[in-house]
Design an enzyme around this catalytic site. Structure first.
Site, mmCIF file in Angstrom:
data_model
loop_
_atom_site.group_PDB
_atom_site.id
_atom_site.type_symbol
_atom_site.label_atom_id
_atom_site.label_comp_id
_atom_site.label_asym_id
_atom_site.label_seq_id
_atom_site.Cartn_x
_atom_site.Cartn_y
_atom_site.Cartn_z
ATOM 1 N N TRP A 344 0.983 -1.065 -0.027
ATOM 2 C CA TRP A 344 0.240 -0.020 0.132
ATOM 3 C C TRP A 344 0.921 1.293 -0.227
ATOM 4 O O TRP A 344 0.789 2.596 -0.327
ATOM 5 C CB TRP A 344 -0.929 0.357 1.511
ATOM 6 C CG TRP A 344 -0.275 0.431 2.554
ATOM 7 C CD1 TRP A 344 0.943 -0.363 3.480
ATOM 8 C CD2 TRP A 344 -0.939 0.896 3.469
ATOM 9 N NE1 TRP A 344 1.426 0.083 3.796
ATOM 10 C CE2 TRP A 344 0.774 1.265 4.589
ATOM 11 C CE3 TRP A 344 -1.271 2.607 3.431
ATOM 12 C CZ2 TRP A 344 0.203 1.933 5.775
ATOM 13 C CZ3 TRP A 344 -1.279 3.181 4.732
ATOM 14 C CH2 TRP A 344 -0.762 2.674 5.744
ATOM 15 N N ASP A 345 2.346 0.641 0.199
ATOM 16 C CA ASP A 345 3.220 1.993 0.518
ATOM 17 C C ASP A 345 2.953 2.872 -0.830
ATOM 18 O O ASP A 345 3.072 4.087 -1.330
ATOM 19 C CB ASP A 345 4.331 1.916 0.209
ATOM 20 C CG ASP A 345 5.263 0.714 1.432
ATOM 21 O OD1 ASP A 345 3.941 0.204 2.003
ATOM 22 O OD2 ASP A 345 5.922 1.155 1.678
ATOM 23 N N GLU A 472 0.662 -2.012 12.748
ATOM 24 C CA GLU A 472 1.461 -3.195 12.519
ATOM 25 C C GLU A 472 0.850 -4.161 13.527
ATOM 26 O O GLU A 472 1.554 -5.240 14.264
ATOM 27 C CB GLU A 472 1.979 -4.206 11.938
ATOM 28 C CG GLU A 472 1.431 -3.334 10.521
ATOM 29 C CD GLU A 472 2.986 -3.645 9.257
ATOM 30 O OE1 GLU A 472 3.740 -4.472 9.355
ATOM 31 O OE2 GLU A 472 2.237 -4.124 7.486
ATOM 32 N N LYS A 584 3.167 1.202 16.146
ATOM 33 C CA LYS A 584 3.926 0.489 14.732
ATOM 34 C C LYS A 584 4.804 1.879 14.530
ATOM 35 O O LYS A 584 5.672 2.714 13.662
ATOM 36 C CB LYS A 584 4.368 -0.437 14.178
ATOM 37 C CG LYS A 584 5.280 -0.641 13.527
ATOM 38 C CD LYS A 584 4.916 -2.020 12.645
ATOM 39 C CE LYS A 584 6.469 -2.502 11.711
ATOM 40 N NZ LYS A 584 6.043 -3.718 10.683
HETATM 41 C C1 BGC Z 1 5.260 -1.551 7.835
HETATM 42 C C2 BGC Z 1 4.215 -0.902 6.219
HETATM 43 C C3 BGC Z 1 4.859 -1.266 5.467
HETATM 44 C C4 BGC Z 1 5.973 -2.047 5.202
HETATM 45 C C5 BGC Z 1 6.608 -1.956 3.366
HETATM 46 C C6 BGC Z 1 6.137 -2.033 7.369
HETATM 47 O O1 BGC Z 1 7.064 -2.222 8.308
HETATM 48 O O2 BGC Z 1 4.500 -1.357 8.416
HETATM 49 O O3 BGC Z 1 3.304 -0.626 6.379
HETATM 50 O O4 BGC Z 1 3.623 -1.223 4.345
HETATM 51 O O5 BGC Z 1 6.814 -1.718 6.275
HETATM 52 O O6 BGC Z 1 7.078 -0.856 3.675
#
Ligand code: BGC
Length: 751
Positions: A344-345, A472, A584
């Site tokens: 989703w980034d 997360e 997080k």
């Molecule tokens: C984050 C996610 C992100 C992923 C990739 C993870 O550490 O919690 O939101 O999509 O990294 O960047």
């Protein structure tokens, strides 16, 4: 002379920081001649969207778990070039280094090393090396050498290789990179083509993909094939005061894009060499002049901030896929962290930069979700849904690659994130055709999932259980505020577009109804769901809860958590983390930023509540805090969080830049200026600005496209908006029509 950048730790970081990429091809900033043998290196060349399907080994599997994951592969290495004089091999770790510097030139698009070196036998050389991947010919990389002899006359030999013996990087102790060390790419064919060119073709076993690397030089060389390596060499001589120059050309063509990778590779290579390396460096510069005309951000008052911001913009540009088969992976093409997956980034953190400055690339990135929609439909069925599409949490080709569902597949919010990005693009461009051709279908199919996983309770409120929000450190909860409010917005838009487009283009709507089997009852159900969406609110605190579990949890004991226990994910079992109020990354605050839909009082109280609970263990977090702090007139905080964002990779603040750059954070740096300090929002009623200038700076200036106008926004003593076409802008809640230029008062925080 000791150079701090020559420690092994820093070299690994610099391999990422100085990578060269063009959205298709990426080469890490490795030293061509290598490091001493006891040093670690992540020698990497990557193609966006080139992967192997790898079996996921679960200790305990369950129904619906993905069986395979994709992995971006490290492909055939063409970076090696070794220079030898009088039996001394050039190395920065032998002889005496009188001076050494290296840089990435973001304005002209190459990386460069300059070395003043005395060999162990006392021969003095000046060496300049430039390396680039071309923005004009995406398959092409060029490495150019200029070797000047200061005091030596005699033999010099050049050795240059193309090496098929490559493997991916692994670290079994870090869940953010692959844990499995194995060979995924097998050499299929090695040979010399048309006497002067070398070619290695490698294949994968499962995904059935093939890649061909073709190498050539602008000097005559001889070749030797040694199993999977082709060695090119030339024995020459050099005189004192003379400069020897030569270039190596590499062309990578893969079977994702071409049926004829070998012949096409050879053709591109021959043409490239004929044009000369100077030509490629020149048009690279011209290409970037066009890019920077719009993308450049100016900040007067701190040169290092300006540099870091433009560095971020450049890395976004160097990472974004330019075709239907690719997107932007979490680390771009700079390293192997997160195995090259798209998250989703892209939609929430990276797309804003492209929408506002490179709309064609934005369109392509959005179209990727359309191209892969059938796989998302299959995934929805696999997850037990009757209809709709479930966007994979992480993917390369479109299938779900997440093996840990609590922080993976459970993040249903990605469906709304993708829809949100389409809507932003639509509001920005008014491109109705794009929406009718692909946007509507993506938005509708992804919205159907909300009716699948949500339900109306006995009071008629729509609730969404068992999902994970962006944070997360909190998993599988009921009614995550971010998810519910984004789903609300998402369904609102499906209803709105169905109505609006349905009225103005009856034929198109009928076609959609037939093709996507839409009946009016379904649209009505969505309307009811968004109107009655339940959002967890605390009357006592006057804030929105992150989810239904938050009120029953205790705060994490931050005081007794030593610094070296961060990021928590590397030191605590997930359940320990899930049991507490600890974030997080931004979650509720992110919804406030994107939707801008609750009162400032609630936002303010929520900001204070959530900020103290947030670890920012994800690099996606500080930028959101900066943007929200700016919105809430907390200039000091906004500045502090911005500084954590903008230099996150340059200063290796997360200690894992060696695994690749944090590209979402690069997008976050851009957003912190444009959405944060300038307070830009694209809403249904138009373009908004709410600027606030931090006291540390004197002037901010950037350009954006908006509805076919190129707009320059300058924040100095006054706010100046210049436009190439008349536009409507709402500044600090007051609407203006701007014909060409306007100057307004705004909030400048005092020193
Ligand atoms: C984050 C996610 C992100 C992923 C990739 C993870 O550490 O919690 O939101 O999509 O990294 O960047």
């Amino acid at each position: 002379m000791k150079n701090a950048r020559l420690t092994n730790e820093q070299l690994l970081v610099d391999e990422s920081l100085l990578f060269v990429g063009n959205g298709y091809l990426g080469l890490r900033g490795n030293f061509e001649e290598g490091y001493p043998s006891h040093f670690q290196t992540i020698r990497g060349t990557y193609i966006n969207g080139f992967y192997e399907d790898v079996l996921i080994n679960y200790g305990e599997s369950a129904y619906g778990f993905p069986k395979t994951a994709q992995k971006m592969l490290n492909i055939i290495d063409g970076q090696t070039i070794v220079i030898r004089i009088d039996d001394d091999e050039f190395s920065l770790f032998e002889g005496e280094v009188l001076s050494f510097d290296r840089k990435l030139d973001i304005w002209e698009g190459y990386n460069e090393r300059n070395i003043d070196w005395i060999s162990p036998k006392g021969h003095h050389l000046l060496i300049k090396i430039r390396k680039m991947t071309s923005f004009e010919q995406l398959e092409l990389a060029v490495i150019e050498y200029a070797v000047t002899s200061v005091n030596y006359s005699g033999n010099i030999s050049i050795l240059s290789t193309l090496d098929g013996n490559v493997i991916n990087y692994a670290d079994e102790n870090d869940p953010r990179v692959s844990s499995e060390q194995a060979r995924w790419l097998y050499v299929d064919n090695v040979g010399i083509r048309d006497r002067n060119f070398a070619q290695v073709t490698s294949v994968t076993k499962q995904s059935g993909l093939k890649v061909t690397a073709t190498m050539g030089h602008d000097i005559d060389v001889e070749y030797e094939v040694k199993e999977n390596i082709i060695v090119a060499f030339k024995h020459d001589s050099i005189q004192q005061g003379e400069t020897l120059t030569f270039s190596k050309f590499l062309v990578y063509v893969d079977s994702v894009r071409s049926k004829e990778s070998e012949n096409e590779g050879l053709k591109i290579l021959k043409e490239a060499i004929e044009k000369s390396s100077q030509y490629w460096f020149d048009i690279q510069k011209r290409h970037l002049e066009t890019f920077w005309k719009v993308a450049k951000i100016e900040v007067d008052g701190d040169a290092s901030v300006e540099e870091a911001l433009n560095y971020s913009a450049y890395q976004l540009y160097a990472s974004a896929g330019r075709d239907a088969f690719s997107n932007i992976s979490a680390k771009g093409l700079s390293g192997e962290g997160y195995e090259g997956h798209y998250f989703w980034d892209t939609e929430i953190y990276m797309l804003p930069f492209f929408i506002l400055t490179q709309p064609d690339i934005a369109k392509n990135l959005l179209a990727f979700r359309y191209q892969t929609l059938d796989m998302a439909r299959d995934r929805a069925l696999m997850m037990g849904h009757k209809k709709g599409a479930k966007i994979p949490w992480r993917t390369i080709s479109g299938t779900e690659c997440s093996a840990y569902f609590p922080a993976g597949s459970a993040q249903y919010h990605i469906n709304a994130d993708v829809a949100y990005a389409y809507i932003q693009y639509y509001l920005f461009s008014q491109d109705i055709d794009f929406m009718k051709q692909i946007g509507y279908e993506v938005i509708l199919e992804t919205a159907r999932i909300w009716l699948e996983i949500g339900h109306f309770d006995d009071k008629g409120q729509f609730k969404i259980p068992a999902v994970t929000g962006p944070d997360e450190y909190t998993a599988i909860v009921n009614n995550n505020y971010y998810t519910n409010s984004m789903a609300k917005y998402h369904m609102y838009w499906v209803c709105k577009l169905s109505r609006e487009f349905g009225e103005t283009d009856v034929e198109w709507y009928r076609k959609m109804q037939k093709q996507l089997i839409i009946d009016e009852a379904e649209i009505f159900e969505m309307e009811k769901a968004y109107q009655h969406m339940y959002l967890p609110y605390s009357e006592e605190l006057g804030i929105y809860w992150q989810d239904d579990t938050f009120k029953d949890k205790a705060d994490w004991d931050f005081e007794s958590t030593p610094k070296n226990k961060y990021p928590l994910l590397l030191h605590y079992h997930p359940l320990t983390i899930y049991r507490y109020r600890v974030l997080k990354q931004a979650d509720t605050l992110l919804a406030y930023f994107l939707l801008d839909h609750v009162s400032e009082e609630i936002m303010n109280r929520s900001y204070d509540f959530y900020e103290r609970l947030t670890t920012h263990d994800s690099s996606l977090s500080p930028c959101v805090h900066s943007i929200m702090a700016a919105k809430l007139h907390k200039a000091e905080k906004a500045y502090q969080f911005f500084m954590k964002t903008v230099r996150l990779d340059l200063d290796n603040l997360h200690h894992n830049t060696k695994d690749g750059l944090h590209i979402a954070n690069a997008g976050g740096a851009y957003m912190s200026i444009v959405y944060g300090f300038a307070g830009l929002r694209i809403k249904e009623d138009g373009l908004h600005l709410n600027p606030i200038m931090p006291k540390e700076w004197k002037r901010i200036c950037f350009r954006i496209y908006y509805q076919q106008a190129l707009i320059t926004i300058t924040m100095a003593e006054k706010l100046t908006i210049e436009t190439t076409k008349p536009i409507e802008v709402v500044v600090n809640h007051k609407a203006y029509t701007i014909e060409d230029e306007i100057h307004l008062e705004y909030e400048v925080t005092s020193k």
